[in-house]
Design a protein around this motif. Structure first.
Motif, PDB file in Angstrom:
ATOM      1  N   VAL A 101       1.319  -1.257  -0.278  1.00  0.00           N
ATOM      2  CA  VAL A 101       0.128  -0.023   0.098  1.00  0.00           C
ATOM      3  C   VAL A 101       1.174   1.074  -0.439  1.00  0.00           C
ATOM      4  CG1 VAL A 101      -1.398   1.289   1.462  1.00  0.00           C
ATOM      5  CG2 VAL A 101      -2.045  -1.116   1.562  1.00  0.00           C
ATOM      6  N   ALA A 102       0.670   2.163  -0.567  1.00  0.00           N
ATOM      7  CA  ALA A 102       0.999   3.391  -1.007  1.00  0.00           C
ATOM      8  C   ALA A 102       0.315   4.615  -0.536  1.00  0.00           C
ATOM      9  CB  ALA A 102       1.605   3.974  -2.484  1.00  0.00           C
ATOM     10  N   PHE A 103       1.483   5.403   0.783  1.00  0.00           N
ATOM     11  CA  PHE A 103       1.004   6.651   1.207  1.00  0.00           C
ATOM     12  C   PHE A 103       1.569   7.389   1.450  1.00  0.00           C
ATOM     13  CE2 PHE A 103       3.775   4.309   3.979  1.00  0.00           C
ATOM     14  CZ  PHE A 103       4.016   5.410   4.797  1.00  0.00           C
ATOM     15  N   GLY A 120      -4.853  -3.513   8.567  1.00  0.00           N
ATOM     16  CA  GLY A 120      -3.660  -4.340   9.387  1.00  0.00           C
ATOM     17  C   GLY A 120      -2.742  -4.257   9.688  1.00  0.00           C
ATOM     18  N   ASP A 121      -1.690  -4.755  10.093  1.00  0.00           N
ATOM     19  CA  ASP A 121       0.005  -4.299  10.436  1.00  0.00           C
ATOM     20  C   ASP A 121       0.543  -5.080   9.842  1.00  0.00           C
ATOM     21  OD1 ASP A 121      -0.648  -1.728  12.706  1.00  0.00           O
ATOM     22  OD2 ASP A 121      -0.791  -4.106  14.125  1.00  0.00           O
ATOM     23  N   ALA A 122      -0.469  -6.463   9.000  1.00  0.00           N
ATOM     24  CA  ALA A 122       0.349  -7.090   7.961  1.00  0.00           C
ATOM     25  C   ALA A 122       0.909  -6.284   6.017  1.00  0.00           C
ATOM     26  CB  ALA A 122      -0.139  -8.375   7.479  1.00  0.00           C
ATOM     27  N   VAL A 123       0.547  -5.634   6.510  1.00  0.00           N
ATOM     28  CA  VAL A 123       0.359  -4.698   5.029  1.00  0.00           C
ATOM     29  C   VAL A 123       2.336  -4.180   4.301  1.00  0.00           C
ATOM     30  CG1 VAL A 123      -0.032  -2.688   5.832  1.00  0.00           C
ATOM     31  CG2 VAL A 123      -0.647  -3.252   3.323  1.00  0.00           C
ATOM     32  N   ARG A 124       2.529  -4.195   3.259  1.00  0.00           N
ATOM     33  CA  ARG A 124       3.427  -3.477   3.185  1.00  0.00           C
ATOM     34  C   ARG A 124       3.202  -2.414   3.109  1.00  0.00           C
ATOM     35  NH1 ARG A 124       5.682  -6.212  -1.123  1.00  0.00           N
ATOM     36  NH2 ARG A 124       3.760  -7.390  -2.091  1.00  0.00           N
ATOM     37  N   THR A 125       4.138  -1.614   3.580  1.00  0.00           N
ATOM     38  CA  THR A 125       3.413  -0.638   3.335  1.00  0.00           C
ATOM     39  C   THR A 125       4.815   0.231   2.265  1.00  0.00           C
ATOM     40  OG1 THR A 125       5.062   0.594   5.026  1.00  0.00           O
ATOM     41  CG2 THR A 125       2.328   0.528   5.542  1.00  0.00           C
ATOM     42  N   ASP A 126       4.550   1.899   1.643  1.00  0.00           N
ATOM     43  CA  ASP A 126       5.032   2.530   0.410  1.00  0.00           C
ATOM     44  C   ASP A 126       5.432   3.455   1.068  1.00  0.00           C
ATOM     45  OD1 ASP A 126       6.719   2.754  -1.824  1.00  0.00           O
ATOM     46  OD2 ASP A 126       5.334   1.824  -2.976  1.00  0.00           O
ATOM     47  N   ALA A 127       5.945   4.329   1.155  1.00  0.00           N
ATOM     48  CA  ALA A 127       5.878   4.885   1.719  1.00  0.00           C
ATOM     49  C   ALA A 127       6.766   6.120   0.489  1.00  0.00           C
ATOM     50  CB  ALA A 127       6.757   6.078   3.211  1.00  0.00           C
ATOM     51  N   ARG A 128       5.765   7.150  -0.062  1.00  0.00           N
ATOM     52  CA  ARG A 128       6.376   8.050  -0.862  1.00  0.00           C
ATOM     53  C   ARG A 128       6.680  10.023  -0.859  1.00  0.00           C
ATOM     54  NH1 ARG A 128       7.398   4.997  -6.034  1.00  0.00           N
ATOM     55  NH2 ARG A 128       7.126   2.553  -5.553  1.00  0.00           N
ATOM     56  N   THR A 143       2.588   0.033  -6.595  1.00  0.00           N
ATOM     57  CA  THR A 143       1.837  -0.494  -5.404  1.00  0.00           C
ATOM     58  C   THR A 143       0.202  -1.921  -5.856  1.00  0.00           C
ATOM     59  OG1 THR A 143       1.238  -0.192  -3.173  1.00  0.00           O
ATOM     60  CG2 THR A 143       0.820   1.368  -5.571  1.00  0.00           C
ATOM     61  N   ASP A 144       0.504  -2.285  -4.675  1.00  0.00           N
ATOM     62  CA  ASP A 144      -0.978  -2.705  -4.885  1.00  0.00           C
ATOM     63  C   ASP A 144      -2.200  -1.714  -4.418  1.00  0.00           C
ATOM     64  OD1 ASP A 144       0.299  -5.775  -5.774  1.00  0.00           O
ATOM     65  OD2 ASP A 144       0.303  -5.729  -3.508  1.00  0.00           O
ATOM     66  N   VAL A 272      -9.350   4.836  -0.208  1.00  0.00           N
ATOM     67  CA  VAL A 272      -8.440   3.335  -0.547  1.00  0.00           C
ATOM     68  C   VAL A 272      -9.036   3.313  -2.289  1.00  0.00           C
ATOM     69  CG1 VAL A 272      -8.141   0.943  -0.192  1.00  0.00           C
ATOM     70  CG2 VAL A 272      -8.965   2.228   1.725  1.00  0.00           C
ATOM     71  N   LEU A 273      -7.516   3.455  -3.199  1.00  0.00           N
ATOM     72  CA  LEU A 273      -7.442   3.042  -4.341  1.00  0.00           C
ATOM     73  C   LEU A 273      -6.703   2.051  -4.566  1.00  0.00           C
ATOM     74  CD1 LEU A 273      -5.914   6.861  -4.573  1.00  0.00           C
ATOM     75  CD2 LEU A 273      -8.498   5.841  -4.803  1.00  0.00           C
ATOM     76  N   GLY A 274      -7.535   1.010  -5.876  1.00  0.00           N
ATOM     77  CA  GLY A 274      -6.770   0.181  -6.646  1.00  0.00           C
ATOM     78  C   GLY A 274      -7.554  -1.508  -5.690  1.00  0.00           C
TER      79      GLY A 274
END
Length: 379
Positions: A101-103, A120-128, A143-144, A272-274
């Motif tokens: 998830v990008a943010f 949830g905390d298991a998500v793989r975050t992708d900071a931009r 990103t998904d 939430v997009l995507g």
């Protein structure tokens, strides 16, 4: 033991021990069932990847928990059920391959907190670094999902998000509403030696009255996000930052003052997009964009159709055209799902009068402090 001797009555300790023995047996059975469940979920993930389908399906999770909440019949509160199955979903996602998830970064922003609240905390975050970067990551398949702020109760619409929605047109598949509590942070825990305060432009605006009253001497400097503000304040002792408590923990800052936002009910709505389009839940929102044709009655027609169909308008934003003389573009959220008969009929009525009418998404409405049982900025 002679016939005249009686067995001593069971003590409280005996009763507790017996209950614990039963619990141990139940736990063993539960663990075996949980393992079977996770194995099934992992297989579903494998099949979806083989078929090119998105693995994460939030609507399915919401439907599962809503059904379980109804079946619990009061033995457990809804939030208990949501918490228990939320942990199961998190474990399953990790084994299936957690979504990315990008943010708007860096880490520690309210947007990251919203993403974790939803996925949830298991998500793989992708900071931009920018909102533009968030949208680009999603459109280019890096990103998904993406989570972006769209509206704040104090400062209104996040216009950059609206412009990027118009440009990229990603599917909107969910929303999160979050209480926003701003803190003033510094490396030393006071304003001694501090000459400026950093924050996202909306955060600075949301705390304007507090800053005018308690820190009028501080220069206010807008930065890309509150996470960026906290990171810079950690590196430069003469700077304070406006951010949330998670940012204070991440960047080892101290809290000078809590809840400095002017509105105690300050909150932000995120999109939430995507991902796949959710099915109707009975409590949904449909997002549209359109450009009225030349004339004077298109908007009157819009409101007339909605009134006739008894459909509420939840949000409306207007953005100017980029080129000189180009028309304004409108964005609106309607109450209901695009697949609902009333909403579908209204869209059919509106299409001839609104040029470029486009459904950006239909998805469950977010609620403040939502439990997963419910149909489920640069901050």
């Amino acid at each position: 033991m002679t016939p005249l001797e009686l067995a001593p009555p069971p003590t409280i300790d005996d009763a507790i021990a017996a209950c614990r023995t039963r619990i141990d047996s139940i736990d063993t059975d539960l663990l075996a069932l949980i393992v079977k469940r996770v194995e099934c979920a992992t297989e579903i993930g494998r099949l979806k990847r083989r078929g090119g389908l998105p693995v994460y399906h939030p609507a399915r999770e919401r439907a599962i928990v809503a059904n379980l909440c109804a079946r619990a019949r009061g033995a457990l509160r809804d939030d208990h059920v949501a918490s228990i199955w939320g942990a199961l979903f998190t474990a399953s996602r990790e084994l299936q391959g957690a979504p990315s998830v990008a943010f708007l970064g860096p880490a520690g922003t309210f947007t990251e907190a919203a993403a974790r609240q939803y996925f949830g905390d298991a998500v793989r975050t992708d900071a931009r670094d920018t909102l533009d970067g968030v949208f680009t990551a999603l459109s280019q398949g890096e990103t998904d999902f993406a989570v972006v702020p769209i509206e704040n109760s104090t400062e209104g619409t996040v216009t950059r998000t609206v412009d990027l929605l118009a440009h990229h047109a990603p599917p909107i598949t969910g929303e999160i509403e979050q209480t926003v509590v701003h803190c003033l942070l510094s490396a030393g825990g006071s304003l001694e030696g501090v000459d400026c305060v950093l924050g996202h432009e909306q955060a600075l605006a949301q705390c304007r009255t507090w800053l005018d009253t308690h820190a009028p001497h501080l220069q206010r400097i807008a930065v890309s996000s509150n996470g960026a503000a906290a990171r810079q304040a950690a590196e430069q002792a003469h700077c304070a930052a406006i951010a949330g408590e998670p940012a204070a923990l991440r960047y080892q800052l101290l809290i000078v003052a809590r809840a400095i936002q002017d509105d105690p009910n300050n909150r932000t709505r995120f999109l939430v997009l995507g991902g796949p389009s959710p099915e109707p839940t009975g409590d949904d929102r449909t997002s549209l964009s359109f450009t009225p044709n030349d004339g004077t009655d298109e908007l009157a027609h819009l409101f007339g159709v909605l009134a006739q169909r008894q459909i509420g308008m939840l949000w409306l934003a207007v953005r100017p055209g980029r080129a000189p003389g180009s028309p304004y573009r409108y964005f609106a959220d309607l109450s209901g799902h695009a697949h609902d008969a009333r909403v579908r009929a209204a869209l059919d009525d509106l299409a001839p009068a609104l040029s470029g009418l486009r459904v950006l998404g239909a998805y469950p409405r977010g609620r403040l402090n939502d439990a997963a049982c419910a149909p489920s900025p640069g901050h």
